[in-house]
Scaffold this active site. Structure first.
Site, PDB file in Angstrom:
ATOM      1  N   GLU A   1       4.147 -17.339   2.934  1.00 38.19           N
ATOM      2  CA  GLU A   1       3.377 -16.692   1.857  1.00 38.19           C
ATOM      3  C   GLU A   1       4.332 -16.190   0.770  1.00 38.19           C
ATOM      4  O   GLU A   1       4.268 -15.054   0.310  1.00 38.19           O
ATOM      5  CB  GLU A   1       2.505 -15.547   2.397  1.00 38.19           C
ATOM      6  CG  GLU A   1       1.342 -15.188   1.476  1.00 38.19           C
ATOM      7  CD  GLU A   1       0.492 -14.052   2.017  1.00 38.19           C
ATOM      8  OE1 GLU A   1      -0.402 -14.320   2.841  1.00 38.19           O
ATOM      9  OE2 GLU A   1       0.725 -12.889   1.626  1.00 38.19           O
TER      10      GLU A   1
ATOM     11  N   GLU B   1       4.616  -3.264  -2.143  1.00 37.44           N
ATOM     12  CA  GLU B   1       4.578  -4.672  -1.741  1.00 37.44           C
ATOM     13  C   GLU B   1       5.198  -5.619  -2.765  1.00 37.44           C
ATOM     14  O   GLU B   1       5.838  -6.608  -2.397  1.00 37.44           O
ATOM     15  CB  GLU B   1       3.134  -5.096  -1.432  1.00 37.44           C
ATOM     16  CG  GLU B   1       2.546  -4.479  -0.158  1.00 37.44           C
ATOM     17  CD  GLU B   1       2.006  -3.071  -0.355  1.00 37.44           C
ATOM     18  OE1 GLU B   1       2.023  -2.550  -1.506  1.00 37.44           O
ATOM     19  OE2 GLU B   1       1.566  -2.457   0.635  1.00 37.44           O
TER      20      GLU B   1
ATOM     21  N   HIS C   1      -7.214   0.892   1.788  1.00 32.44           N
ATOM     22  CA  HIS C   1      -6.135   1.578   2.493  1.00 32.44           C
ATOM     23  C   HIS C   1      -4.840   1.739   1.694  1.00 32.44           C
ATOM     24  O   HIS C   1      -3.973   2.494   2.077  1.00 32.44           O
ATOM     25  CB  HIS C   1      -5.795   0.815   3.784  1.00 32.44           C
ATOM     26  CG  HIS C   1      -5.169  -0.536   3.533  1.00 32.44           C
ATOM     27  ND1 HIS C   1      -3.836  -0.693   3.268  1.00 32.44           N
ATOM     28  CD2 HIS C   1      -5.694  -1.776   3.483  1.00 32.44           C
ATOM     29  CE1 HIS C   1      -3.579  -1.987   3.083  1.00 32.44           C
ATOM     30  NE2 HIS C   1      -4.689  -2.658   3.201  1.00 32.44           N
TER      31      HIS C   1
ATOM     32  N   ARG D   1      -1.471   2.356  -0.393  1.00 31.20           N
ATOM     33  CA  ARG D   1      -0.791   3.606  -0.763  1.00 31.20           C
ATOM     34  C   ARG D   1      -1.132   4.044  -2.182  1.00 31.20           C
ATOM     35  O   ARG D   1      -1.361   5.212  -2.449  1.00 31.20           O
ATOM     36  CB  ARG D   1       0.719   3.436  -0.614  1.00 31.20           C
ATOM     37  CG  ARG D   1       1.243   3.765   0.781  1.00 31.20           C
ATOM     38  CD  ARG D   1       2.741   3.467   0.867  1.00 31.20           C
ATOM     39  NE  ARG D   1       3.391   4.120   2.001  1.00 31.20           N
ATOM     40  CZ  ARG D   1       3.303   3.723   3.269  1.00 31.20           C
ATOM     41  NH1 ARG D   1       2.543   2.711   3.592  1.00 31.20           N
ATOM     42  NH2 ARG D   1       3.963   4.372   4.225  1.00 31.20           N
TER      43      ARG D   1
ATOM     44  N   HIS E   1      -9.081   2.181   8.193  1.00 30.98           N
ATOM     45  CA  HIS E   1      -7.665   2.049   8.557  1.00 30.98           C
ATOM     46  C   HIS E   1      -7.211   3.328   9.287  1.00 30.98           C
ATOM     47  O   HIS E   1      -7.681   4.423   8.974  1.00 30.98           O
ATOM     48  CB  HIS E   1      -6.875   1.863   7.261  1.00 30.98           C
ATOM     49  CG  HIS E   1      -5.450   1.469   7.433  1.00 30.98           C
ATOM     50  ND1 HIS E   1      -4.506   2.319   7.960  1.00 30.98           N
ATOM     51  CD2 HIS E   1      -4.789   0.330   7.137  1.00 30.98           C
ATOM     52  CE1 HIS E   1      -3.335   1.704   7.987  1.00 30.98           C
ATOM     53  NE2 HIS E   1      -3.477   0.491   7.487  1.00 30.98           N
TER      54      HIS E   1
END
Ligand code: UD1
Ligand code: UDP
Length: 374
Positions: A122, A136, A210, A212, A243
């Site tokens: 990915e 991310e 969920h 951050r 979550h």
């Protein structure tokens, strides 16, 4: 006979496990070619175990790093330190990481420190915005700086990598292993206990949130929008598998505990989640993986984020970026609930993420690199 290729997979969270599982299962099938070494960092615990159990995967090593309210530095330092011994002991030919979590980034640093070939599954997803999603976007960019082999899910992700001067001969377009996983899980006779509490004529919205960067005001605004829309739609229920992050749990329970047609449940195992998605009317999410799965399930998705690294789904028509502003979320929910033309257009999109054989293509490429026989 040619020597078996030792492939270590390292992953730590629910989405990585779901999307690495097809590769591990394929290696087990092709056990004359590959020797799999499965390492979990344990960045997640219960949510990771759920996936391992569904796919009957027993890790060879568990670094067991999870703690309550863990920081990014906790995850990074613990993974790097604890992987040292495992890599030294097992001496893999290749390390495979997936996606963009902090386990992914930290394992990539370890591969580099031990001079082991690194493959990124990915690879090439981008928003080009350092803080969205956070952390991310940087996790995946930094992983791609360190990687030797890139398994890009789509043409667009390949183009992103080429723009960053990664060599085309090291990039393979494979589709996304999420589609491989989805082929294993959908069942026609699905039932879950939460469905007993919902009128069978009602429309179900499946919600996950969920990230951050959404914790705090964005979550509160979105949840309030949902509350208002339910007040005006008596035939709609929301199912929200929450979550396990304590911050997310607190926000969800504070706003939704009193709301009758919002069903807060534990995280679903992946089999249940895919089937619940398939049973839903539409999905609201800030998840990455869910954006890849929805086009295959023909479910419209309101993406609760300001940007997405999955524009293929937006182009295909399934995903709509709506952010987290309360008014906007309300308006977009109302449109999907009240306008069948708009709903049908979004629900009819084509899956842009491959043919469900990504794991095979990834392993073929690795075999070819080592043995040149494919
Ligand atoms: C992580 C990833 C994110 C990914 C998400 C998938 C990072 C920085 N974030 O975010 O990219 O989208 O996983 O779900 O890599 N917890 C449990 N049990 C579990 C899992 C989590 O109790 O099985 C609780 C713990 O208190 C933990 C907290 O959730 O400290 C947060 O977990 P963490 O992995 O740090 O962040 P996520 O938001 O899950
Ligand atoms: N998922 C699941 N149970 C849930 C919610 C999601 O199994 O209760 C699956 C979902 O099908 C997708 C993946 O988890 O494959 C997405 O994980 P998550 O949203 O945690 O992370 P992200 O994709 O945002 O990194």
């Amino acid at each position: 006979m040619t020597k078996k290729i030792k492939i270590m997979t390292v992953f730590g969270t629910r989405p990585e496990a779901i999307k690495m599982a097809p590769i591990i299962l394929e290696m087990k099938k092709r056990n004359q070619e590959f020797e799999p070494i499965t390492v979990v960092t344990g960045q997640h615990k219960e949510m990771l175990d759920q996936v391992l159990e569904i796919f009957s995967i027993t890790p060879d090593f568990n670094l067991n790093i999870m703690k309550d309210a863990q920081t990014l530095s906790d995850i990074t330092t613990n993974v790097i330190t604890k992987l040292d011994n495992v890599i030294e002991e097992t001496k893999p030919d290749v390390i495979l990481v997936h996606g963009d979590t902090t386990s992914t980034f930290a394992a990539s640093v370890s591969a580099f420190y031990h001079k082991v070939m690194l493959g990124h599954v990915e690879a090439g997803l981008r928003t080009f915005n350092k803080y969205s999603p956070y952390p991310e976007e940087m996790n995946r960019q930094l992983t791609d700086v360190l990687a030797d082999l890139y398994f890009a899910p789509t043409k667009l992700s390949e183009e992103n990598l080429v723009k960053e001067n990664h060599k085309k001969e090291n990039i393979v377009i494979t589709g996304n292993t999420a589609i491989d996983a989805l082929n294993e899980t959908i069942s026609r006779n699905y039932h879950h206990s939460v469905l007993q509490d919902i009128d069978s004529n009602h429309r179900i919205i499946l919600l996950t949130m969920h990230r951050r960067e959404n914790q705090g005001d964005p979550m509160i605004e979105t949840f309030n929008a949902i509350k208002n829309v339910l007040n005006n739609h008596n035939d709609v229920d929301v199912v929200y598998p929450v979550h396990l992050s304590p911050v997310v749990q607190k926000a969800a329970h504070e706003i939704f505990d009193e709301v009758k047609r919002v069903h807060l449940i534990d995280p679903l195992d992946v089999l249940d989640f895919h089937n619940m998605a398939s049973r839903s009317y539409f999905i609201m999410t800030d998840s990455g993986g869910v954006q890849e799965e929805a086009p295959s399930l023909e479910k419209p998705v309101l993406v609760l984020r300001e940007s997405t690294e999955r524009p293929e789904g937006v182009d295909a028509g399934t995903l709509k970026l709506v952010g987290t502003d309360q008014k906007n979320v309300e308006q977009e929910m109302n449109l999907l609930l009240d306008n069948t033309d708009i709903y049908n257009k979004m629900a009819k999109a084509k899956n842009p993420y491959g043919d469900g054989k990504a794991a095979k293509y990834i392993l073929d490429e690795i075999a070819n690199r080592f043995n040149g026989d494919k």
